[in-house]
Design a protein around this motif. Structure first.
Motif, mmCIF file in Angstrom:
data_model
loop_
_atom_site.group_PDB
_atom_site.id
_atom_site.type_symbol
_atom_site.label_atom_id
_atom_site.label_comp_id
_atom_site.label_asym_id
_atom_site.label_seq_id
_atom_site.Cartn_x
_atom_site.Cartn_y
_atom_site.Cartn_z
ATOM 1 N N LEU A 44 -9.646 -8.386 -4.400
ATOM 2 C CA LEU A 44 -8.320 -8.821 -4.843
ATOM 3 C C LEU A 44 -7.904 -10.150 -4.227
ATOM 4 C CD1 LEU A 44 -6.385 -5.415 -4.575
ATOM 5 C CD2 LEU A 44 -7.441 -6.433 -6.606
ATOM 6 N N ALA A 45 -8.787 -10.789 -3.473
ATOM 7 C CA ALA A 45 -8.431 -12.013 -2.756
ATOM 8 C C ALA A 45 -7.894 -13.094 -3.679
ATOM 9 C CB ALA A 45 -9.632 -12.532 -1.969
ATOM 10 N N ASP A 46 -8.470 -13.215 -4.879
ATOM 11 C CA ASP A 46 -8.049 -14.258 -5.823
ATOM 12 C C ASP A 46 -7.403 -13.676 -7.073
ATOM 13 O OD1 ASP A 46 -9.133 -16.337 -4.196
ATOM 14 O OD2 ASP A 46 -11.136 -15.819 -4.928
ATOM 15 N N PRO A 61 -1.083 -10.299 -8.685
ATOM 16 C CA PRO A 61 -0.492 -9.019 -8.253
ATOM 17 C C PRO A 61 -0.456 -7.965 -9.346
ATOM 18 C CG PRO A 61 0.806 -10.856 -7.417
ATOM 19 C CD PRO A 61 -0.203 -11.445 -8.375
ATOM 20 N N ASP A 62 -0.478 -8.383 -10.639
ATOM 21 C CA ASP A 62 -0.446 -7.411 -11.726
ATOM 22 C C ASP A 62 -1.838 -7.079 -12.263
ATOM 23 O OD1 ASP A 62 -0.999 -9.841 -12.866
ATOM 24 O OD2 ASP A 62 0.521 -9.713 -14.453
ATOM 25 N N ASP A 63 -2.871 -7.476 -11.537
ATOM 26 C CA ASP A 63 -4.248 -7.158 -11.928
ATOM 27 C C ASP A 63 -4.426 -5.629 -11.905
ATOM 28 O OD1 ASP A 63 -7.183 -6.605 -11.536
ATOM 29 O OD2 ASP A 63 -7.283 -8.786 -11.626
ATOM 30 N N PRO A 64 -5.072 -5.036 -12.921
ATOM 31 C CA PRO A 64 -5.267 -3.576 -12.950
ATOM 32 C C PRO A 64 -6.001 -3.043 -11.723
ATOM 33 C CG PRO A 64 -5.796 -4.558 -15.080
ATOM 34 C CD PRO A 64 -5.587 -5.701 -14.138
ATOM 35 N N ARG A 65 -6.801 -3.890 -11.087
ATOM 36 C CA ARG A 65 -7.541 -3.439 -9.917
ATOM 37 C C ARG A 65 -6.629 -3.171 -8.721
ATOM 38 N NH1 ARG A 65 -11.708 -8.208 -9.303
ATOM 39 N NH2 ARG A 65 -9.796 -9.314 -9.890
ATOM 40 N N VAL A 66 -5.413 -3.723 -8.744
ATOM 41 C CA VAL A 66 -4.455 -3.491 -7.660
ATOM 42 C C VAL A 66 -4.107 -2.001 -7.583
ATOM 43 C CG1 VAL A 66 -2.089 -3.908 -6.879
ATOM 44 C CG2 VAL A 66 -3.491 -5.819 -7.696
ATOM 45 N N GLU A 67 -3.816 -1.404 -8.722
ATOM 46 C CA GLU A 67 -3.470 0.020 -8.744
ATOM 47 C C GLU A 67 -4.673 0.872 -8.324
ATOM 48 O OE1 GLU A 67 -0.937 3.334 -9.278
ATOM 49 O OE2 GLU A 67 -0.550 1.174 -9.113
ATOM 50 N N GLU A 68 -5.864 0.485 -8.753
ATOM 51 C CA GLU A 68 -7.076 1.216 -8.355
ATOM 52 C C GLU A 68 -7.254 1.193 -6.845
ATOM 53 O OE1 GLU A 68 -11.969 0.925 -8.815
ATOM 54 O OE2 GLU A 68 -10.669 -0.566 -9.755
ATOM 55 N N PRO A 123 -1.623 -12.242 -2.266
ATOM 56 C CA PRO A 123 -0.549 -11.526 -2.969
ATOM 57 C C PRO A 123 -0.991 -10.178 -3.546
ATOM 58 C CG PRO A 123 -0.447 -13.847 -3.489
ATOM 59 C CD PRO A 123 -1.705 -13.660 -2.686
ATOM 60 N N ALA A 124 -2.146 -10.146 -4.191
ATOM 61 C CA ALA A 124 -2.611 -8.886 -4.783
ATOM 62 C C ALA A 124 -2.951 -7.859 -3.704
ATOM 63 C CB ALA A 124 -3.832 -9.142 -5.670
ATOM 64 N N SER A 162 -1.551 -7.661 -0.697
ATOM 65 C CA SER A 162 -0.268 -7.198 -0.173
ATOM 66 C C SER A 162 0.366 -6.171 -1.100
ATOM 67 C CB SER A 162 0.673 -8.392 0.019
ATOM 68 O OG SER A 162 1.955 -7.967 0.443
ATOM 69 N N THR A 163 0.312 -6.442 -2.399
ATOM 70 C CA THR A 163 0.874 -5.516 -3.379
ATOM 71 C C THR A 163 0.151 -4.169 -3.331
ATOM 72 O OG1 THR A 163 1.482 -7.352 -4.835
ATOM 73 C CG2 THR A 163 1.346 -5.162 -5.834
ATOM 74 N N ALA A 164 -1.164 -4.194 -3.204
ATOM 75 C CA ALA A 164 -1.958 -2.960 -3.170
ATOM 76 C C ALA A 164 -1.619 -2.124 -1.943
ATOM 77 C CB ALA A 164 -3.451 -3.293 -3.195
ATOM 78 N N VAL A 165 -1.510 -2.767 -0.774
ATOM 79 C CA VAL A 165 -1.209 -2.026 0.456
ATOM 80 C C VAL A 165 0.202 -1.438 0.390
ATOM 81 C CG1 VAL A 165 -0.925 -2.207 2.946
ATOM 82 C CG2 VAL A 165 -2.812 -3.405 1.827
ATOM 83 N N ARG A 166 1.161 -2.238 -0.075
ATOM 84 C CA ARG A 166 2.535 -1.733 -0.209
ATOM 85 C C ARG A 166 2.592 -0.557 -1.194
ATOM 86 N NH1 ARG A 166 6.752 -4.761 1.671
ATOM 87 N NH2 ARG A 166 6.230 -6.766 2.632
ATOM 88 N N ARG A 167 1.877 -0.684 -2.295
ATOM 89 C CA ARG A 167 1.853 0.389 -3.280
ATOM 90 C C ARG A 167 1.221 1.651 -2.691
ATOM 91 N NH1 ARG A 167 3.565 3.668 -7.074
ATOM 92 N NH2 ARG A 167 2.014 4.227 -8.671
ATOM 93 N N ALA A 168 0.169 1.494 -1.893
ATOM 94 C CA ALA A 168 -0.490 2.651 -1.269
ATOM 95 C C ALA A 168 0.464 3.378 -0.331
ATOM 96 C CB ALA A 168 -1.736 2.199 -0.515
ATOM 97 N N VAL A 169 1.209 2.625 0.476
ATOM 98 C CA VAL A 169 2.162 3.247 1.409
ATOM 99 C C VAL A 169 3.265 3.960 0.629
ATOM 100 C CG1 VAL A 169 3.834 2.814 3.241
ATOM 101 C CG2 VAL A 169 1.645 1.620 3.232
ATOM 102 N N ASP A 170 3.707 3.373 -0.488
ATOM 103 C CA ASP A 170 4.700 4.035 -1.336
ATOM 104 C C ASP A 170 4.156 5.346 -1.897
ATOM 105 O OD1 ASP A 170 6.555 2.058 -0.920
ATOM 106 O OD2 ASP A 170 6.126 0.971 -2.788
ATOM 107 N N LEU A 171 2.896 5.328 -2.317
ATOM 108 C CA LEU A 171 2.280 6.544 -2.851
ATOM 109 C C LEU A 171 2.191 7.633 -1.788
ATOM 110 C CD1 LEU A 171 -0.608 4.975 -4.980
ATOM 111 C CD2 LEU A 171 1.383 6.224 -5.859
ATOM 112 N N VAL A 172 1.882 7.247 -0.557
ATOM 113 C CA VAL A 172 1.822 8.219 0.536
ATOM 114 C C VAL A 172 3.206 8.803 0.803
ATOM 115 C CG1 VAL A 172 1.357 8.519 2.996
ATOM 116 C CG2 VAL A 172 -0.198 7.165 1.597
#
Length: 269
Positions: free
Chosen positions: A181-183, A186-193, A228-229, A231-241
């Motif tokens: 996700l480095a490049d 933030p709305d890349d489908p791989r972020v949610e994965e 950015p992507a 950061s979004t993935a980590v924040r989303r993971a913590v929200d899911l937890v």
């Protein structure tokens, strides 16, 4: 972070930070447009390592030698000299030798991590990770762990390391997903994965209230160091937890209520 913030985070004074700059131990960071120094995670990790080495009794010249030796060979010799000296200081020998012994063993075996010296708890966690492939995200992770190891209170540090040990087994797959996700946007489908994969292995005890975008402090600095992507993935993971933890708590309460209702019904009969 500004100089006062990094000094407070690591547990030293701004005067000490300036002294380490003047001594050549801590490189000067980049400066903002207004002339103030701007410190990042790497600066905090290095400052924490300097503080830990000086606490062990090393002089600044010895610290400089240790920092210059990436493989830890010089550290073995310095720590052995320190151990012999501490043996003659009965008032402080017990506490210092308890901290020294595992570090010396790791250095002699060539397993002392680049972020070291570290606590026995972090040394055990890093040993559990084993040899990881080259990964920018893994490097960031080790930096943050080393910083937490230096600045967190002892009881909180032990709790954090115990929680993170549960994640170690999935580290390789997770680092690969986050590195990809480095490049990315933030709305890349791989972020949610990546977020769901990370949330699946994070324990409920890791759920915390995350700082807002652009916030300072350790957590804010960590997120600012991510793409950015990522950061979004980590924040989303913590929200899911956090959501999972809340749902588990609600389910447990419903189960207790149902059980209580059954008991009352049986009593009425």
């Amino acid at each position: 972070m500004r100089i006062g913030e990094i000094a407070a985070l690591v547990g030293v004074t701004p005067r000490a930070v300036r002294h380490y700059h003047q001594s050549g131990l801590l490189p000067e960071p980049a400066r903002r447009a207004n002339g103030y120094r701007e410190y990042g995670v790497r600066d905090a990790v290095l400052l924490a390592r300097i503080r830990r080495l000086t606490e062990l009794g090393l002089g600044l010249d010895e610290v400089r030698d240790v920092l210059a030796d990436d493989e830890g060979r010089g550290l073995v010799e310095v720590l052995e000299e320190l151990e012999a000296d501490l043996a003659r200081q009965e008032a402080v020998i017990r506490e210092r030798r308890e901290r020294l012994a595992p570090l010396l063993a790791e250095a002699r075996a060539g397993r002392l991590p680049a972020e070291g010296p570290v606590s026995p708890e972090l040394a055990a966690l890093l040993a559990g990770l084993g040899e990881l492939p080259e990964s920018p995200m893994a490097a960031k992770d080790r930096e943050i762990l080393a910083l937490l190891d230096a600045v967190a209170p002892e009881d909180e540090r032990a709790r954090l390391m115990e929680l993170m040990r549960d994640v170690a087994g999935s580290a390789r797959e997770l680092y690969g997903l986050l590195d990809a996700l480095a490049d990315a946007a933030p709305d890349d489908p791989r972020v949610e994965e990546a977020a769901r994969a990370l949330a699946a292995v994070l324990p409920d005890g890791i759920a915390v209230e995350l700082p807002p975008e652009g916030a300072g402090g350790l957590a804010g600095t960590f997120f600012a160091d991510l793409a950015p992507a990522q950061s979004t993935a980590v924040r989303r993971a913590v929200d899911l937890v956090a959501t999972r933890r809340a749902e588990d708590g609600t389910a447990a309460e419903d189960g207790t209520a149902a059980e209580d209702g059954t008991e009352r019904g049986e009593a009425d009969r």
